[in-house]
Design a protein around this motif. Structure first.
Motif, short mmCIF file in Angstrom:
data_model
loop_
_atom_site.label_atom_id
_atom_site.label_comp_id
_atom_site.label_asym_id
_atom_site.label_seq_id
_atom_site.Cartn_x
_atom_site.Cartn_y
_atom_site.Cartn_z
N ILE A 143 75.04 -16.38 28.42
CA ILE A 143 74.91 -15.03 27.89
C ILE A 143 74.55 -15.16 26.41
O ILE A 143 75.26 -15.82 25.66
N ALA A 160 71.44 -12.21 30.02
CA ALA A 160 72.32 -13.01 30.88
C ALA A 160 71.46 -13.81 31.85
O ALA A 160 70.51 -13.29 32.44
N ASN A 172 74.00 -10.15 36.95
CA ASN A 172 73.63 -10.15 35.53
C ASN A 172 73.49 -8.73 35.00
O ASN A 172 73.93 -8.43 33.89
#
Length: 192
Positions: A143, A160, A172
């Motif tokens: 991330i 992400a 995500n």
């Protein structure tokens, strides 16, 4: 299949064993439910591995920043605009204050800080790269959060990226959406 035949026999011939067939159906639903749910997600969601709030200049990981230097076109080529509703956020706060709140939220979620790059005043961008593993299979997820100083506003973009699989099943997008919602709440009154 045996449950199906048991119910068919129960319906057509009136044989005994309705309770046992019902319990068997319940147990089959518990065992096969997660696989059916995963199959529905696999078919209904776009097959992407990474999601970003900025598709033109996505926040790069530390390794990508070293490898691609100032050319993010390779990174952008990999991203697909699968979730157009996920966008960056602007806040009426200093970048340092916003980054502090981001660090606290990431710590509360159990994310590990891998690197922190940049400084306000020199590059106008702060980068925080975090690592998180999935709960069930411990698949690593990277991330990257970029905090950009825009003079009177602070822009937050997030990316992400899931490793070693070929479909993220929408996780995500959910992660980015929920994190940005929590950040909005943490910076209430400062969001634009």
């Amino acid at each position: 299949m045996l449950v199906f035949f048991a119910f068919r026999s129960l319906w057509t011939r009136g044989t005994r064993g309705g309770r046992r067939a019902t319990w068997a159906l319940f147990l089959v639903a518990i065992v096969l439910g997660p696989y059916l749910y995963g199959g529905v997600l696999w078919l209904s969601l776009p097959q992407v591995l990474e999601v970003s709030t900025d598709l033109i200049d996505p926040p790069a990981t530390r390794q990508e920043a070293i490898q691609f230097e100032q050319s993010p076109t390779i990174i952008v080529a990999r991203l697909v605009d699968a979730y157009p509703e996920i966008t960056g956020r602007r806040y009426d706060a200093t970048p340092e204050f916003v980054f502090d709140r981001i660090s606290k939220l990431a710590d509360e979620r159990g994310w590990t800080l891998v690197s922190r790059r940049g400084s306000v005043g020199i590059s106008d961008d702060l980068f925080g790269e975090f690592m998180k593993t999935s709960m069930l299979l411990a698949i690593p997820r990277t991330i990257v959060i970029r905090v950009r100083d825009e003079n009177d506003k602070t822009l937050v973009d997030m990316r992400a990226k899931l490793e070693f699989v070929n479909h993220d099943l929408g996780t995500n997008a959910k992660l980015i959406s929920s994190f940005l919602s929590e950040l909005d709440f943490a910076l209430i009154g400062k969001a634009e």
